[in-house]
Design an enzyme around this catalytic site. Sequence first.
Site, PDB file in Angstrom:
ATOM      1  CG  ASP A   8      -0.197 -16.269 -25.185  1.00 27.50           C
ATOM      2  OD1 ASP A   8       0.019 -16.385 -26.409  1.00 27.50           O
ATOM      3  OD2 ASP A   8       0.082 -17.171 -24.378  1.00 27.50           O
ATOM      4  CG  HIS A   9       3.932 -14.077 -24.560  1.00 28.52           C
ATOM      5  ND1 HIS A   9       3.015 -14.354 -23.556  1.00 28.52           N
ATOM      6  CD2 HIS A   9       4.870 -15.042 -24.494  1.00 28.52           C
ATOM      7  CE1 HIS A   9       3.413 -15.420 -22.900  1.00 28.52           C
ATOM      8  NE2 HIS A   9       4.529 -15.873 -23.454  1.00 28.52           N
ATOM      9  N   GLY A  66       0.251 -20.334 -27.488  1.00 26.49           N
ATOM     10  CA  GLY A  66       1.252 -21.227 -28.052  1.00 26.49           C
ATOM     11  C   GLY A  66       0.667 -22.541 -28.543  1.00 26.49           C
ATOM     12  CB  THR A  67      -0.654 -25.407 -26.880  1.00 26.13           C
ATOM     13  OG1 THR A  67      -1.313 -24.824 -25.746  1.00 26.13           O
ATOM     14  CG2 THR A  67       0.809 -25.686 -26.558  1.00 26.13           C
ATOM     15  N   GLY A  68      -2.899 -23.221 -27.931  1.00 29.34           N
ATOM     16  CA  GLY A  68      -4.362 -23.076 -28.005  1.00 29.34           C
ATOM     17  C   GLY A  68      -5.055 -23.701 -26.812  1.00 29.34           C
ATOM     18  N   GLY A  70      -4.341 -23.423 -23.347  1.00 32.68           N
ATOM     19  CA  GLY A  70      -4.618 -22.518 -22.232  1.00 32.68           C
ATOM     20  C   GLY A  70      -5.778 -21.591 -22.541  1.00 32.68           C
ATOM     21  CG  ASN A  99     -19.098 -29.276 -30.670  1.00 35.24           C
ATOM     22  OD1 ASN A  99     -18.209 -29.535 -31.482  1.00 35.24           O
ATOM     23  ND2 ASN A  99     -19.663 -30.212 -29.941  1.00 35.24           N
ATOM     24  NE  ARG A 109       5.367 -21.159 -28.235  1.00 34.23           N
ATOM     25  CZ  ARG A 109       5.401 -20.860 -26.941  1.00 34.23           C
ATOM     26  NH1 ARG A 109       4.972 -21.726 -26.042  1.00 34.23           N
ATOM     27  NH2 ARG A 109       5.861 -19.687 -26.548  1.00 34.23           N
ATOM     28  NE  ARG A 132     -26.761 -36.127 -34.624  1.00 38.12           N
ATOM     29  CZ  ARG A 132     -26.452 -35.580 -35.810  1.00 38.12           C
ATOM     30  NH1 ARG A 132     -27.365 -34.923 -36.494  1.00 38.12           N
ATOM     31  NH2 ARG A 132     -25.231 -35.715 -36.292  1.00 38.12           N
ATOM     32  NE  ARG A 136     -26.400 -35.434 -29.032  1.00 41.76           N
ATOM     33  CZ  ARG A 136     -26.256 -36.090 -30.167  1.00 41.76           C
ATOM     34  NH1 ARG A 136     -25.482 -35.632 -31.127  1.00 41.76           N
ATOM     35  NH2 ARG A 136     -26.906 -37.233 -30.358  1.00 41.76           N
TER      36      ARG A 136
END
Length: 149
Positions: A8-9, A66-68, A70, A99, A109, A132, A136
């Site tokens: 994003d921006h 910004g945070t990852g 969203g 995973n 940020r 294993r 999962r």
Amino acid sequence: MNIALGSDHAGFILKESIARHLENSDLTFNDFGVFSEDSVDYPDLAKLVASAVQAGECSCGILICGTGIGMSIAANKHSGIRAALCGDTYSAHCAREHNDANILTMGSRVVGFGLAADIIDVYLKTHFEGGRHSNRLYKITLLEEYQRS
Ligand code: RB5
């Protein structure tokens, strides 16, 4: 390996640096944008990147906001997508090995370019361990099917 890249921006500047890093590493990628710091809604970019991975056009994705957070929430709404928010290389290693994360998300940020590049390098070179962990992941698939029914 073809990587789907998006931001994003808030993630635009870091995404541009990551694009240069991928080029310098001779890695191929599709840049889904954004291409400026004009305000956008991160789910729109998460959809573009997640859809490319779902369709098999890209083998994995990298999403920056910004945070990852969203981007990871939005990407994980797509069936078959396992998006992992990573702010350190150990998490990036396990995101792949345990995973089989097919999308890496990071916060512009939160991490600087140097750490982001290290996280990407670890994420891209690590392989799923199977064993294993396979059962999962199968149970995650069952959760998706349960939610759909
Ligand atoms: C945009 O200000 C910010 O909310 C977004 O980039 C992201 O951090 C959301 O999770």
